[in-house]
Scaffold this motif. Structure first.
Motif, PDB file in Angstrom:
ATOM      1  N   THR A  66       0.841  -1.192   0.000  1.00 35.84           N
ATOM      2  CA  THR A  66       0.000   0.000   0.000  1.00 35.84           C
ATOM      3  C   THR A  66       0.878   1.244   0.000  1.00 35.84           C
ATOM      4  O   THR A  66       2.071   1.176   0.299  1.00 35.84           O
ATOM      5  CB  THR A  66      -0.909   0.039   1.235  1.00 35.84           C
ATOM      6  OG1 THR A  66      -0.090   0.196   2.402  1.00 35.84           O
ATOM      7  CG2 THR A  66      -1.760  -1.233   1.351  1.00 35.84           C
ATOM      8  N   SER A  67       0.273   2.376  -0.292  1.00 37.16           N
ATOM      9  CA  SER A  67       1.050   3.626  -0.267  1.00 37.16           C
ATOM     10  C   SER A  67       1.518   3.933   1.154  1.00 37.16           C
ATOM     11  O   SER A  67       2.611   4.469   1.344  1.00 37.16           O
ATOM     12  CB  SER A  67       0.241   4.782  -0.847  1.00 37.16           C
ATOM     13  OG  SER A  67      -0.953   4.965  -0.130  1.00 37.16           O
ATOM     14  N   GLU A  69       2.326   1.638   3.486  1.00 37.57           N
ATOM     15  CA  GLU A  69       3.472   0.755   3.724  1.00 37.57           C
ATOM     16  C   GLU A  69       4.716   1.283   3.015  1.00 37.57           C
ATOM     17  O   GLU A  69       5.815   1.280   3.585  1.00 37.57           O
ATOM     18  CB  GLU A  69       3.170  -0.665   3.227  1.00 37.57           C
ATOM     19  CG  GLU A  69       2.196  -1.436   4.081  1.00 37.57           C
ATOM     20  CD  GLU A  69       1.808  -2.767   3.455  1.00 37.57           C
ATOM     21  OE1 GLU A  69       1.711  -3.753   4.219  1.00 37.57           O
ATOM     22  OE2 GLU A  69       1.572  -2.829   2.228  1.00 37.57           O
ATOM     23  N   ALA A  70       4.539   1.753   1.777  1.00 34.33           N
ATOM     24  CA  ALA A  70       5.668   2.270   1.007  1.00 34.33           C
ATOM     25  C   ALA A  70       6.264   3.499   1.686  1.00 34.33           C
ATOM     26  O   ALA A  70       7.491   3.648   1.764  1.00 34.33           O
ATOM     27  CB  ALA A  70       5.225   2.607  -0.411  1.00 34.33           C
ATOM     28  N   ARG A  71       5.407   4.365   2.196  1.00 31.05           N
ATOM     29  CA  ARG A  71       5.888   5.590   2.847  1.00 31.05           C
ATOM     30  C   ARG A  71       6.638   5.268   4.151  1.00 31.05           C
ATOM     31  O   ARG A  71       7.698   5.840   4.418  1.00 31.05           O
ATOM     32  CB  ARG A  71       4.720   6.525   3.115  1.00 31.05           C
ATOM     33  CG  ARG A  71       5.152   7.888   3.537  1.00 31.05           C
ATOM     34  CD  ARG A  71       3.970   8.876   3.454  1.00 31.05           C
ATOM     35  NE  ARG A  71       4.419  10.230   3.533  1.00 31.05           N
ATOM     36  CZ  ARG A  71       4.984  10.926   2.563  1.00 31.05           C
ATOM     37  NH1 ARG A  71       5.164  10.376   1.395  1.00 31.05           N
ATOM     38  NH2 ARG A  71       5.375  12.168   2.733  1.00 31.05           N
ATOM     39  N   GLU A  96       7.649  11.069  -2.694  1.00 27.17           N
ATOM     40  CA  GLU A  96       6.925  10.015  -3.409  1.00 27.17           C
ATOM     41  C   GLU A  96       7.713   8.718  -3.297  1.00 27.17           C
ATOM     42  O   GLU A  96       8.932   8.732  -3.194  1.00 27.17           O
ATOM     43  CB  GLU A  96       6.786  10.413  -4.884  1.00 27.17           C
ATOM     44  CG  GLU A  96       6.065   9.420  -5.747  1.00 27.17           C
ATOM     45  CD  GLU A  96       6.023   9.832  -7.221  1.00 27.17           C
ATOM     46  OE1 GLU A  96       5.508   9.032  -8.010  1.00 27.17           O
ATOM     47  OE2 GLU A  96       6.512  10.917  -7.574  1.00 27.17           O
ATOM     48  N   THR A  98       7.691   4.967  -5.412  1.00 26.46           N
ATOM     49  CA  THR A  98       7.086   4.112  -6.435  1.00 26.46           C
ATOM     50  C   THR A  98       7.561   2.683  -6.190  1.00 26.46           C
ATOM     51  O   THR A  98       8.755   2.431  -6.038  1.00 26.46           O
ATOM     52  CB  THR A  98       7.434   4.564  -7.871  1.00 26.46           C
ATOM     53  OG1 THR A  98       8.835   4.501  -8.060  1.00 26.46           O
ATOM     54  CG2 THR A  98       6.943   5.977  -8.135  1.00 26.46           C
TER      55      THR A  98
END
Length: 179
Positions: A66-67, A69-71, A96, A98
């Protein structure tokens, strides 16, 4: 035609597909811009070392990142790097992240990209920038490079740079002048 000749020569020389399967390649691309340093950090885990990286990235182990988790992952990674400008520590702000498809990362065939910014005063004169990447969840290869993004009315020039033998650290001397 020249592109095809170069491609054939690269394939014959073994230059293509040179990504190591047992290491993570970490490429840091720093850009001096008006009032900031921008970072693009590319993390490409090889197939044999992707599991610990993916475990850290995919907190709930559902093989979908998920965004959020990525962050969280990006913040943890950036916390293990330092940036100093003229000797003063500067903090990164995540812009950001990706994340390619999970299966691509599992196979060691894709790259996580973290984009971040650190504020920098835009004033004439000499300056120094030192970047160090200490993120190492697995055996890694590091590289770091600096780029300049000139602005209207300003001139940026790199006057010197050095790298550590392992590629983890980049030190840059630069000069900013008004046009």
């Amino acid at each position: 035609m020249r592109r095809y000749v170069c491609l054939v020569l690269a394939l014959l020389s073994g230059g293509a597909g040179a990504h190591p399967v047992d290491e993570m390649v970490q490429g840091a691309y720093l850009t001096l811009t008006p009032g900031a340093v921008q970072l693009e950090l590319d993390l490409t885990p090889g197939v044999q070392v992707s599991a610990p990286v993916l475990k850290s990235l995919d907190a709930n182990a559902d093989e979908r990142v998920t965004s959020a988790e990525a962050r969280v992952f990006a913040v943890r990674v950036l916390a293990q790097s330092t940036l100093t400008l003229n000797g003063a520590a500067v903090r990164w702000t995540v812009d950001e992240v990706t994340v390619p498809p999970f299966q691509n990362l599992k196979l060691g065939s894709d790259t996580i990209k973290i984009y971040a910014t650190a504020k920098r005063p835009d004033q004439p004169g000499a300056g120094t920038l030192v970047y160090q990447n200490r993120y190492q969840p697995v055996k890694s290869q590091w590289t770091a490079n600096v780029f300049l993004q000139p602005a209207a009315g300003w001139n940026y020039a790199v006057t010197g740079q050095s790298r550590s033998n392992d590629g983890r650290q980049l030190a840059v001397k630069y000069r900013i002048t008004r046009l």
